[in-house]
Design a protein around this motif. Structure first.
Motif, PDB file in Angstrom:
ATOM      1  N   THR A  49       0.850  -1.200   0.000  1.00 44.83           N
ATOM      2  CA  THR A  49       0.000   0.000   0.000  1.00 44.83           C
ATOM      3  C   THR A  49       0.883   1.246   0.000  1.00 44.83           C
ATOM      4  OG1 THR A  49      -0.123  -0.002   2.414  1.00 44.83           O
ATOM      5  CG2 THR A  49      -1.815  -1.264   1.232  1.00 44.83           C
ATOM      6  N   ASN A  50       0.246   2.416  -0.076  1.00 44.28           N
ATOM      7  CA  ASN A  50       1.023   3.657  -0.108  1.00 44.28           C
ATOM      8  C   ASN A  50       1.799   3.867   1.196  1.00 44.28           C
ATOM      9  OD1 ASN A  50       0.110   4.186  -2.668  1.00 44.28           O
ATOM     10  ND2 ASN A  50      -1.581   5.523  -2.002  1.00 44.28           N
ATOM     11  N   ASP A  51       1.171   3.576   2.342  1.00 44.57           N
ATOM     12  CA  ASP A  51       1.866   3.757   3.622  1.00 44.57           C
ATOM     13  C   ASP A  51       3.054   2.809   3.741  1.00 44.57           C
ATOM     14  OD1 ASP A  51       0.015   5.674   4.246  1.00 44.57           O
ATOM     15  OD2 ASP A  51      -1.301   4.293   5.360  1.00 44.57           O
ATOM     16  N   GLU A  52       2.851   1.538   3.343  1.00 44.05           N
ATOM     17  CA  GLU A  52       3.968   0.579   3.402  1.00 44.05           C
ATOM     18  C   GLU A  52       5.074   0.988   2.430  1.00 44.05           C
ATOM     19  OE1 GLU A  52       1.307  -3.379   4.547  1.00 44.05           O
ATOM     20  OE2 GLU A  52       2.022  -3.058   2.485  1.00 44.05           O
ATOM     21  N   ARG A  53       4.692   1.478   1.250  1.00 46.54           N
ATOM     22  CA  ARG A  53       5.704   1.919   0.285  1.00 46.54           C
ATOM     23  C   ARG A  53       6.492   3.106   0.825  1.00 46.54           C
ATOM     24  NH1 ARG A  53       8.718   0.006  -3.909  1.00 46.54           N
ATOM     25  NH2 ARG A  53       9.418   1.757  -5.193  1.00 46.54           N
ATOM     26  N   LEU A  54       5.818   4.018   1.525  1.00 43.99           N
ATOM     27  CA  LEU A  54       6.522   5.172   2.112  1.00 43.99           C
ATOM     28  C   LEU A  54       7.507   4.728   3.185  1.00 43.99           C
ATOM     29  CD1 LEU A  54       3.590   7.759   2.371  1.00 43.99           C
ATOM     30  CD2 LEU A  54       5.525   7.814   0.782  1.00 43.99           C
ATOM     31  N   ASP A  55       7.125   3.734   3.993  1.00 43.86           N
ATOM     32  CA  ASP A  55       8.052   3.228   5.012  1.00 43.86           C
ATOM     33  C   ASP A  55       9.286   2.596   4.369  1.00 43.86           C
ATOM     34  OD1 ASP A  55       6.322   4.082   6.950  1.00 43.86           O
ATOM     35  OD2 ASP A  55       5.311   2.125   7.156  1.00 43.86           O
ATOM     36  N   VAL A  56       9.085   1.826   3.292  1.00 42.05           N
ATOM     37  CA  VAL A  56      10.222   1.196   2.602  1.00 42.05           C
ATOM     38  C   VAL A  56      11.139   2.258   2.000  1.00 42.05           C
ATOM     39  CG1 VAL A  56      10.867  -0.283   0.665  1.00 42.05           C
ATOM     40  CG2 VAL A  56       8.968  -0.934   2.156  1.00 42.05           C
ATOM     41  N   LEU A  57      10.557   3.284   1.380  1.00 40.42           N
ATOM     42  CA  LEU A  57      11.375   4.351   0.789  1.00 40.42           C
ATOM     43  C   LEU A  57      12.140   5.121   1.853  1.00 40.42           C
ATOM     44  CD1 LEU A  57       8.897   5.740  -1.904  1.00 40.42           C
ATOM     45  CD2 LEU A  57      10.900   4.299  -2.286  1.00 40.42           C
ATOM     46  N   LEU A  58      11.524   5.304   3.034  1.00 46.06           N
ATOM     47  CA  LEU A  58      12.226   6.006   4.115  1.00 46.06           C
ATOM     48  C   LEU A  58      13.416   5.188   4.613  1.00 46.06           C
ATOM     49  CD1 LEU A  58      12.290   8.454   5.995  1.00 46.06           C
ATOM     50  CD2 LEU A  58      10.740   7.209   7.541  1.00 46.06           C
ATOM     51  N   SER A  59      13.228   3.862   4.751  1.00 48.10           N
ATOM     52  CA  SER A  59      14.346   2.994   5.167  1.00 48.10           C
ATOM     53  C   SER A  59      15.453   3.005   4.127  1.00 48.10           C
ATOM     54  CB  SER A  59      13.837   1.564   5.381  1.00 48.10           C
ATOM     55  OG  SER A  59      12.830   1.526   6.371  1.00 48.10           O
ATOM     56  N   LEU A  60      15.081   2.976   2.845  1.00 48.36           N
ATOM     57  CA  LEU A  60      16.082   3.020   1.781  1.00 48.36           C
ATOM     58  C   LEU A  60      16.841   4.339   1.798  1.00 48.36           C
ATOM     59  CD1 LEU A  60      17.379   1.843  -0.752  1.00 48.36           C
ATOM     60  CD2 LEU A  60      15.444   2.718  -2.065  1.00 48.36           C
ATOM     61  N   LYS A  61      16.144   5.414   2.066  1.00 42.23           N
ATOM     62  CA  LYS A  61      16.790   6.724   2.090  1.00 42.23           C
ATOM     63  C   LYS A  61      17.802   6.820   3.222  1.00 42.23           C
ATOM     64  CE  LYS A  61      15.664  11.673   2.058  1.00 42.23           C
ATOM     65  NZ  LYS A  61      14.572  12.667   2.082  1.00 42.23           N
ATOM     66  N   HIS A  62      17.453   6.314   4.411  1.00 44.54           N
ATOM     67  CA  HIS A  62      18.397   6.319   5.530  1.00 44.54           C
ATOM     68  C   HIS A  62      19.604   5.421   5.258  1.00 44.54           C
ATOM     69  CE1 HIS A  62      16.048   8.891   8.075  1.00 44.54           C
ATOM     70  NE2 HIS A  62      15.001   8.057   8.110  1.00 44.54           N
ATOM     71  N   THR A  63      19.377   4.342   4.516  1.00 49.01           N
ATOM     72  CA  THR A  63      20.480   3.411   4.231  1.00 49.01           C
ATOM     73  C   THR A  63      21.498   4.021   3.281  1.00 49.01           C
ATOM     74  OG1 THR A  63      19.011   1.529   4.579  1.00 49.01           O
ATOM     75  CG2 THR A  63      21.045   1.122   3.355  1.00 49.01           C
TER      76      THR A  63
END
Length: 743
Positions: free
Chosen positions: A472-486
């Motif tokens: 979903t959009n919320d789950e996709r946003l969480d994944v993108l945030l983790s990728l950005k921090h990485t």
């Protein structure tokens, strides 16, 4: 002995050592007498028991008193002794065995005769008494003479010489000493009074073991000191003249045994005063007399009748076993036929699936090979049926149709390449994140995760989340945030591009853009992140699995120029034949050339080579020839030398053919093999003697093919080394001479 240096030994603790420690040798003295350059050995043993160590002074005092009384009284004591007392006294008798001159010392009663002395030594030396000769001062002694007659005094000493009258058959051999120490019958004790004096002491054999009364054990040396027991034997009870019995002798053992007594019977007859009814009486008349011949002939007929029935039963059993064996054989044949049919159908289905859904390079080689066969058949049909302008038009139409088929095959290749690429990426990430494993000596497998494998595992999981499309959009946003921090942990142009794309997707998601419009952006993010994972600076574990080395100096090693594409490739990108002398085309150019010109399919030869390597790995793990052969070499061996058919039945289906050893006790090689079907190969490997199993013509043909294979493969340097081995040189004959004998 001081108290700290010893410890008490209880009688219970040392009860088991009573017999083994009852006697100890204190001193052994050997005297050697020389007489006429010949050595005579006499052993004097001064011994005392271990329990008498503490009473040594008391015993020596008693011996001194006894010796003084003997020397003072002299002849008076001899006069007062009666003849019976003198006869029962003992003396020391020394026997010198001739010619070994071995000395034996025993205590002997002076009242016994020389014959008794011979009988005693006859049992010990295992020599008949009449063969033994005893001499004194080189004079023979009569058998009826006693030691007293010779002049031996009580407690005196005499020395005889003993020899054999028949030294060849009954030699005088010295008695072998026993392994364990035995106390001699007589010992010599040296006693010190005013001067040293030797006293002959007779050993009295004790009939009972002395009691163990305990003692002390030295803590340092572990030496044991036992308390002394009384050596005096107990007094015997006086004989009262009444015979006494123990309780055991008075007990009576009783046994009960049943017996069948005879049964008495009587008959009663009618007489005066007694009436017996005859209503139940039977009249017995004698039958026909049967002679011995009639009896034996009757028995013979009965035996023949029994034998006929038994033989009939055995024949029926044998018939049933044959019928059962036939039924089992027919059932086995039916099962084998069904199994082969099912295998053939499964093979056709697998080949059909490979053609309809090609995935690997072998599948596309199969398609191009089938296209080549179809084109050849169509060209032959056109050449036979058409001519002139119609033939040219048909060939043009055939070319157009072939082009369409090639285009369809390439579309399937592109789709399969996309699927295979996703699988290859996932396999690559799993290999980088795999923990280190090793097997211990006990067979257990140990796994260990390092900091690099943990980092690779985290990046793999994050990549799997990025390529997921069901979030979903919320789950996709969480994944993108983790990728950005990485990726923000490292600052470079690649990470900056990834962060910019992440921000762009987040902005579009917040604006409510459809997922179908974000596929291109998400694919770019996944591609850049995969490039991020393959960078050793960000993922150190990936450096072990990259094909292109990171060090520029390593690029110059094992690099060759491809003559087809004119590009420098690594040595692993070239497929070399066994007989190749130079580097030619790379794998990509060879595959392209095969699809454009030859369109050959090596899948069948690969299967034959795989089965060959598996069977040889089980029979001979150290075999290396099977791993030197390539598909092209095996194709030459199967198609050219063996004609792509079985050497026995001529079966031409390569799916059913195998290469096995010709002589099973030798390693497999091109000059020690035969091409057979699976059933023929199984039967061939069970043969013990090939010369008796096959005809001479078959053996000659096989040997000829072996000679051609040896000539072809001897041009290969690696194969030439195998030809020089003794196992290969032992079978160099092409054929053996044919004898006149026929089977």
């Amino acid at each position: 002995m001081s108290e700290p240096e010893c410890e008490t030994v209880s009688p219970e603790a040392r009860c088991a050592a009573e017999q083994s420690m009852s006697r100890e040798v204190i001193q052994t003295e050997t005297e050697v007498h020389e007489d006429d350059d010949e050595s005579t050995h006499e052993i004097k043993v001064d011994v005392c028991t271990a329990t008498d160590v503490l009473l040594q002074e008391e015993n020596i005092t008693e011996l001194i008193k006894d010796q003084d009384e003997i020397t003072q009284q002299g002849s008076e004591s001899n006069q007062t002794l009666s003849s019976s007392d003198v006869g029962s006294s003992t003396a020391t008798v020394k026997i010198l065995l001739m010619p070994e001159r071995h000395m034996i010392t025993v205590a002997f009663t002076i009242g016994l005769t020389i014959l008794d002395l011979k009988k005693h030594f006859s049992s010990e030396l295992r020599v008949p008494s009449d063969i033994i000769q005893i001499t004194l001062d080189e004079k023979s002694v009569d058998d009826d003479q006693t030691l007293m007659d010779i002049g031996v005094q009580p407690h005196g000493m005499v020395q005889f010489e003993m020899s054999s009258l028949d030294p060849e058959n009954y030699p005088m051999r010295p008695v072998k000493p026993l392994q364990e120490y035995n106390m001699p019958d007589v010992i010599t004790v040296r006693v010190q009074t005013d001067s040293y004096q030797d006293v002959v002491v007779e050993i009295e054999r004790a009939t009972r073991g002395k009691a163990f009364l305990g003692g002390y054990c030295h803590k340092v040396t572990k030496a044991e000191y036992h308390h002394a027991a009384v050596q005096t034997m107990p007094k015997k009870r006086p004989d009262k003249g009444v015979e006494m019995f123990s309780r055991d002798t008075q007990t009576v053992e009783l046994k009960n045994q049943d017996q069948q007594c005879s049964k008495n019977a009587s008959t009663q007859m009618t007489k005066i005063g007694c009436y017996v009814s005859n209503m139940e009486d039977k009249l017995i008349t004698p039958g026909t007399y049967i002679t011995a011949g009639e009896y034996h002939s009757k028995r013979l007929r009965a035996v023949i009748t029994l034998q006929s029935y038994v033989r009939c039963w055995l024949a029926k059993c044998f018939r049933d076993s044959l019928r059962q064996a036939k039924e089992q054989h027919l059932a086995w044949l039916e099962n084998e036929k069904r199994r082969k049919k099912e295998e053939k159908e499964q093979q056709i289905r697998d080949e059909y699936l490979r053609r309809m859904n090609p995935e690997s390079k072998a599948d596309f080689d199969l398609l191009y090979n089938a296209l080549k066969k179809w084109r050849i058949e169509e060209v032959e049909h056109i050449n036979i049926t058409l001519s002139g302008a119609e033939r040219k038009a048909a060939l043009c139409a055939l070319l157009e149709q072939e082009t369409q088929f090639i285009s369809s095959i390439e579309r399937h290749r592109m789709a399969a390449g996309t699927r295979n690429q996703d699988k290859a990426v996932q396999a690559f990430l799993n290999k980088c994140a795999e923990a280190k494993k090793w097997r211990a000596f006990d067979g257990k497998v140990t796994q260990m995760d390092t900091q690099f494998t943990i980092r690779a595992k985290e990046l793999r999981d994050l990549y799997s989340s990025i390529i997921q499309a069901q979030f979903t959009n919320d789950e996709r946003l969480d994944v993108l945030l983790s990728l950005k921090h990485t990726v923000k942990e490292h600052k470079c142009k690649l990470t900056q591009d990834i962060v910019d794309l992440i921000d762009r997707e987040v902005d579009l998601l917040m604006r409510g853009v459809k997922k179908s419009n974000l596929e291109g952006l998400r694919k770019r993010i996944a591609t850049l992140f995969l490039q991020f994972i393959k960078t050793p600076a960000f993922n150190p574990q990936v450096s072990k699995f990259l094909q292109v080395p990171q060090d520029p100096a390593d690029l110059k090693k094992n690099i060759y120029l491809c003559r087809g594409c004119n590009e420098y490739q690594s040595s692993t990108d070239f497929a070399l034949k066994t007989n190749a002398s130079s580097v030619g085309l790379c794998r990509c150019c060879m595959d392209l050339d095969n699809e454009a010109r030859r369109r050959e399919d090596f899948s069948l030869y690969k299967n034959i080579l795989r089965c060959l390597r598996e069977s040889e790995a089980e029979c001979s793990p150290e075999a290396k020839i099977t791993y030197l052969l390539q598909e092209q070499d095996l194709r030459y061996l199967v198609d050219v030398l063996w004609g792509a058919q079985s050497a026995l039945s001529g079966w031409k289906d390569l799916h059913d053919l195998l290469l096995v050893r010709w002589e099973k006790h030798l390693d497999w090689s091109p000059w020690n093999c035969i091409l057979l079907t699976k059933d023929e190969a199984a039967a061939h490997l069970k043969l013990e003697n090939i010369e008796k199993a096959y005809d001479v013509v078959v053996i000659r043909n096989v040997k000829q093919k072996h000679a051609l294979a040896r000539k072809y493969f001897s041009q290969i340097p690696v194969m030439a080394e195998c030809l020089l081995e003794p196992a290969a040189l032992s079978n160099l004959l092409v054929s053996k001479p044919i004898t006149n004998a026929t089977k």
